[in-house]
Design a protein around this motif. Structure first.
Motif, PDB file in Angstrom:
ATOM      1  N   ARG A  12       6.718  -4.624  -5.031  1.00 50.97           N
ATOM      2  CA  ARG A  12       6.061  -3.552  -5.079  1.00 50.97           C
ATOM      3  C   ARG A  12       6.614  -2.552  -3.819  1.00 50.97           C
ATOM      4  NH1 ARG A  12       0.915  -2.743  -4.314  1.00 50.97           N
ATOM      5  NH2 ARG A  12       0.603  -4.922  -3.285  1.00 50.97           N
ATOM      6  N   GLN A  14       5.006  -1.828  -1.113  1.00 53.93           N
ATOM      7  CA  GLN A  14       4.190  -0.865  -0.661  1.00 53.93           C
ATOM      8  C   GLN A  14       3.838  -0.870   1.110  1.00 53.93           C
ATOM      9  OE1 GLN A  14       2.598   1.573  -2.124  1.00 53.93           O
ATOM     10  NE2 GLN A  14       2.929   1.426  -4.247  1.00 53.93           N
ATOM     11  N   SER A  40       4.691  -1.681 -10.126  1.00 50.87           N
ATOM     12  CA  SER A  40       3.328  -0.944 -10.083  1.00 50.87           C
ATOM     13  C   SER A  40       3.953   0.563 -10.055  1.00 50.87           C
ATOM     14  CB  SER A  40       2.662  -1.355  -8.839  1.00 50.87           C
ATOM     15  OG  SER A  40       2.008  -2.540  -8.888  1.00 50.87           O
ATOM     16  N   ARG A  45      -1.688   6.930  -6.925  1.00 49.06           N
ATOM     17  CA  ARG A  45      -1.918   6.272  -5.884  1.00 49.06           C
ATOM     18  C   ARG A  45      -3.454   5.726  -5.667  1.00 49.06           C
ATOM     19  NH1 ARG A  45       1.665   8.799  -2.131  1.00 49.06           N
ATOM     20  NH2 ARG A  45       2.381  11.015  -2.951  1.00 49.06           N
ATOM     21  N   ARG A  48      -4.212   0.102  -2.822  1.00 55.04           N
ATOM     22  CA  ARG A  48      -3.289  -1.149  -2.836  1.00 55.04           C
ATOM     23  C   ARG A  48      -1.953  -0.623  -2.934  1.00 55.04           C
ATOM     24  NH1 ARG A  48      -1.562  -4.889  -6.769  1.00 55.04           N
ATOM     25  NH2 ARG A  48      -0.913  -6.670  -5.689  1.00 55.04           N
ATOM     26  N   ASN A  49      -1.892   0.742  -3.575  1.00 56.31           N
ATOM     27  CA  ASN A  49      -0.762   1.318  -3.869  1.00 56.31           C
ATOM     28  C   ASN A  49      -0.510   2.837  -3.635  1.00 56.31           C
ATOM     29  OD1 ASN A  49       0.626  -0.434  -6.125  1.00 56.31           O
ATOM     30  ND2 ASN A  49      -1.438  -0.672  -6.667  1.00 56.31           N
ATOM     31  N   PHE A  51       1.758   4.471  -1.894  1.00 53.12           N
ATOM     32  CA  PHE A  51       3.050   5.182  -2.123  1.00 53.12           C
ATOM     33  C   PHE A  51       3.547   5.236  -3.366  1.00 53.12           C
ATOM     34  CE2 PHE A  51       2.686   3.004   2.113  1.00 53.12           C
ATOM     35  CZ  PHE A  51       2.746   3.939   3.153  1.00 53.12           C
ATOM     36  N   HIS A  53       6.616   5.453  -6.461  1.00 53.11           N
ATOM     37  CA  HIS A  53       7.553   4.706  -6.334  1.00 53.11           C
ATOM     38  C   HIS A  53       9.066   5.634  -5.652  1.00 53.11           C
ATOM     39  CE1 HIS A  53       7.856   6.770 -10.608  1.00 53.11           C
ATOM     40  NE2 HIS A  53       9.197   6.885 -10.158  1.00 53.11           N
ATOM     41  N   ARG A  56       8.646   4.770  -2.306  1.00 53.16           N
ATOM     42  CA  ARG A  56       9.331   3.559  -1.776  1.00 53.16           C
ATOM     43  C   ARG A  56      10.742   3.025  -1.995  1.00 53.16           C
ATOM     44  NH1 ARG A  56       5.889  -0.156  -5.805  1.00 53.16           N
ATOM     45  NH2 ARG A  56       5.551   2.019  -6.914  1.00 53.16           N
ATOM     46  N   ARG A 141      -0.163  -2.369   5.791  1.00 51.49           N
ATOM     47  CA  ARG A 141      -1.117  -1.272   5.220  1.00 51.49           C
ATOM     48  C   ARG A 141      -2.397  -1.182   6.107  1.00 51.49           C
ATOM     49  NH1 ARG A 141       0.473  -3.130   0.502  1.00 51.49           N
ATOM     50  NH2 ARG A 141      -1.570  -4.089  -0.115  1.00 51.49           N
ATOM     51  N   ARG A 181      -5.386   8.980   1.631  1.00 48.74           N
ATOM     52  CA  ARG A 181      -5.130   7.483   1.659  1.00 48.74           C
ATOM     53  C   ARG A 181      -6.124   6.842   2.745  1.00 48.74           C
ATOM     54  NH1 ARG A 181      -5.216   6.797  -2.516  1.00 48.74           N
ATOM     55  NH2 ARG A 181      -5.234   8.964  -2.977  1.00 48.74           N
TER      56      ARG A 181
END
Length: 341
Positions: A12, A14, A40, A45, A48-49, A51, A53, A56, A141, A181
């Motif tokens: 992922r 992230q 993912s 967003r 856990r995610n 960013f 794709h 990334r 993170r 975020r």
């Protein structure tokens, strides 16, 4: 004639750290081309995610030489919460990028229980490498999104995150999305401290009238502004179908009596993947209430929990995947068949 070798790396990413970068360098040393399967993808967003794709992909590219960038392909793959469908999507995407006759090798390491995907592609060669850095993206993170000062956080992260990625993160932290975020990350941390049971049950309502589907726009702190199915936590002593109907009426003002809604129940499915929600283990029982075509769609309203309620034609839903909360696109796909495999 020598066959082209293609290395596949799945993750992922992230927040890209040195351990992941080392894995890619190992892949470049093994193969003519490298495919990064970006899990993912296409979703909204969340903590856990954080960013999308494309962001990334930019982080991954930041550490590569120009020659390596030419050799890298990025394959975004959505979450299906269904191993068979996910494996098929990855295999099909890799085959399309690698071309006929390529020698495909899956490169990875056994990190934890999430590494079981390595056993899903028996037709590919497998090259396992040692874990190359004692660091993980979750910890990075937490440092990045819990610090008062992102620049100070990036200084702390220096031993684990390369200079090009730190420069990218520093620039990204100046955007409004960083504060959004941070806010949702803090809300999830508070939620997890409050709700400490192994799992909680929720009831969701997939309401269709002819070719239209009812969605609500969330009013924070989780998924602020995203579209979602009406639903919520199960009350003590309540049946799950009653929970779904109650939440539907509370959130949208749906103008029919509970008994009339219940009479249209066409399907029920449980969604229980441990990673379906960053808030914790939330198990949802989704109920499809299927009404036939009407002369006019039932009038709906907003509530304290929603910014608005709105009917969408089912043909609009596929393009809305990045705007849907948590796994609600997956739930809609289950009942309405939105994804063409």
């Amino acid at each position: 004639m020598t066959r082209k070798t293609v290395a596949v790396v799945v993750g992922r990413w992230q927040l890209v750290h040195l351990g992941q970068e080392a894995l890619f360098q190992a892949a470049f040393g093994l193969a003519d081309e490298v495919i990064a399967v970006l899990g993912s993808s296409h979703r909204a967003r969340d903590p856990r995610n954080p960013f999308v794709h494309e962001e990334r992909r930019q982080m991954l590219m930041a550490n590569l030489t120009p020659a390596q960038r030419e050799r890298l392909h990025v394959l975004p793959v959505r979450d299906y919460f269904d191993d068979q469908r996910w494996n098929a999507a990855v295999a099909m995407g890799v085959q399309a990028l690698a071309g006929e006759g390529a020698d495909i090798v899956l490169v990875g390491h056994h990190k934890d229980h999430t590494s079981y995907y390595l056993h899903g592609f028996p037709r590919w060669r497998q090259q396992l490498v040692d874990r190359l850095a004692e660091v993980d993206a979750t910890a990075m993170r937490e440092v990045f999104f819990e610090a008062d000062d992102p620049d100070a956080a990036l200084a702390v992260m220096a031993p684990y995150v390369s200079a090009p990625v730190r420069a990218w993160l520093q620039a990204w932290s100046r955007l409004p999305e960083y504060q959004r975020r941070k806010t949702e990350h803090a809300a999830v941390q508070a939620y997890r401290k409050k709700y400490t049971a192994v799992a909680y049950m929720t009831g969701d309502a997939v309401v269709t009238v002819g070719d239209h589907v009812l969605l609500v726009r969330r009013n924070g702190p989780f998924g602020e502004g995203l579209w979602a199915l009406p639903g919520g936590h199960l009350d003590r002593g309540e049946k799950l179908v009653a929970c779904a109907i109650r939440e539907l009426i509370e959130e949208t003002g749906f103008p029919l009596m509970p008994a009339s809604i219940l009479a249209t129940l066409a399907g029920v499915e449980t969604f229980e993947d441990p990673l379906r929600s960053p808030r914790g283990r939330l198990i949802s029982m989704a109920h499809h209430f299927k009404f036939g075509p009407m002369a006019s769609l039932p009038e709906v309203t907003s509530s304290d929990e929603t910014k608005e309620s709105r009917w969408f034609h089912r043909d609009e839903l596929a393009a809305m995947e990045p705007q849907l909360f948590e796994d609600h696109f997956v739930i809609l796909d289950h009942f309405l068949g939105l994804i063409e495999d």
